[in-house]
Write a protein that holds these residues in place. Structure first.
Motif, PDB file in Angstrom:
ATOM      1  N   GLU A  43      -7.863   2.749   3.566  1.00  0.00           N
ATOM      2  CA  GLU A  43      -8.562   2.089   2.464  1.00  0.00           C
ATOM      3  C   GLU A  43      -9.014   3.079   1.401  1.00  0.00           C
ATOM      4  OE1 GLU A  43     -11.739  -0.094   4.221  1.00  0.00           O
ATOM      5  OE2 GLU A  43     -10.440  -1.612   5.114  1.00  0.00           O
TER       6      GLU A  43
ATOM      7  N   ILE B  60      -6.217   3.946  -1.038  1.00  0.00           N
ATOM      8  CA  ILE B  60      -5.979   2.852  -1.991  1.00  0.00           C
ATOM      9  C   ILE B  60      -7.065   2.833  -3.062  1.00  0.00           C
ATOM     10  CG2 ILE B  60      -5.806   0.347  -2.273  1.00  0.00           C
ATOM     11  CD1 ILE B  60      -4.767   0.244   0.634  1.00  0.00           C
TER      12      ILE B  60
ATOM     13  N   TYR C 178     -10.897  -3.630  -3.723  1.00  0.00           N
ATOM     14  CA  TYR C 178     -10.150  -2.561  -4.379  1.00  0.00           C
ATOM     15  C   TYR C 178     -10.158  -2.610  -5.899  1.00  0.00           C
ATOM     16  CZ  TYR C 178      -8.313  -1.832   0.312  1.00  0.00           C
ATOM     17  OH  TYR C 178      -8.194  -1.589   1.663  1.00  0.00           O
TER      18      TYR C 178
ATOM     19  N   SER D 123       0.829  -1.207   0.000  1.00  0.00           N
ATOM     20  CA  SER D 123       0.000   0.000   0.000  1.00  0.00           C
ATOM     21  C   SER D 123       0.865   1.260   0.000  1.00  0.00           C
ATOM     22  CB  SER D 123      -0.951  -0.001   1.204  1.00  0.00           C
ATOM     23  OG  SER D 123      -0.226  -0.140   2.415  1.00  0.00           O
TER      24      SER D 123
ATOM     25  N   PHE E 244      -1.745  -2.501  -8.450  1.00  0.00           N
ATOM     26  CA  PHE E 244      -1.287  -3.018  -7.156  1.00  0.00           C
ATOM     27  C   PHE E 244      -1.412  -4.529  -7.234  1.00  0.00           C
ATOM     28  CE2 PHE E 244      -2.069  -2.275  -2.279  1.00  0.00           C
ATOM     29  CZ  PHE E 244      -1.133  -3.246  -1.975  1.00  0.00           C
TER      30      PHE E 244
END
Length: 222
Positions: free
Chosen positions: A207, A210, A119, A39, A58
């Protein structure tokens, strides 16, 4: 008591310093893909990508720890189910291979798939086949996250694989160097403590951050 040694104010500062080391023109002309392995690495990748507008993503992974010590990471599994093992630690703890693979399957099901749905809305990681890849982290104690991503890139037949991190232990750089096409690291330390020690501000990445970065990823790639 050992004096604190800040090398970076925060991840933005680290990214700015790292930009000076990276071949930005070449990255842009060859359309490198920026792949974060953590992250914090994603935040740094986002700062690096402010003007580049390169594909960014990611690659999720999860650590497998010793049953006797939850702080000791023995291995790591990626979202594509590639596994890397710290063999010396596995031997030291007398861990069976079945334990590693069983935990890898459990971590993939419980942690990684959950992260993918949260995500990336359940979307699979895009193939790295034929692409120039820059794997990015904010630092590295063991190198397992980067090694796991490198193994994934090789499995997907990436054209070239590079690594970028503001700071890493000398031992990790030496271990990664034969595996990849190049390493961009501002500071290599023999007496590495932990990554957060070298940042004045090293807050956990929330969060929302991200999700926001990965939403912008969709805008860039579409």
């Amino acid at each position: 008591m050992r004096p604190q040694r800040y090398l970076f104010k925060d991840r933005s500062d680290a990214a700015q310093q790292l930009r000076e080391l990276l071949p930005l023109d070449r990255m842009k002309s060859e359309a490198w893909n920026l792949i974060a392995v953590s992250s914090g690495g994603l935040v740094i990748a986002s700062y690096l990508n402010t003007r580049l507008k390169l594909p960014i993503d990611f690659i999720f992974s999860a650590g497998i720890t010793a049953p006797q010590n939850s702080e000791c990471e023995l291995a790591r599994v990626s979202e594509t189910e590639e596994i890397v093992i710290h063999q010396a630690l596995v031997d030291a703890f007398d861990i069976q291979v079945d334990y590693i693979y069983g935990e890898a399957n459990r971590k993939h099901e419980e942690k990684i798939l959950s992260a993918i749905y949260q995500y990336r809305k359940g979307e699979n990681f895009k193939s790295m086949k034929g692409k120039n890849i820059l794997l990015i982290d904010e630092g590295s104690e063991t190198g397992l996250k980067l090694m796991c991503a490198i193994k994934t890139a090789f499995a997907q037949k990436a054209k070239a694989v590079y690594v970028a991190a503001p700071i890493m232990p000398t031992t990790v750089v030496e271990a990664l160097d034969p595996m990849v096409d190049g390493i961009f690291c501002l500071q290599e330390l023999d007496d590495y403590i932990d990554t957060g020690y070298y940042y004045q501000i090293f807050d956990p990445v929330d969060e929302v951050t991200i999700e926001t970065i990965l939403e912008k990823r969709d805008e860039i790639q579409h």
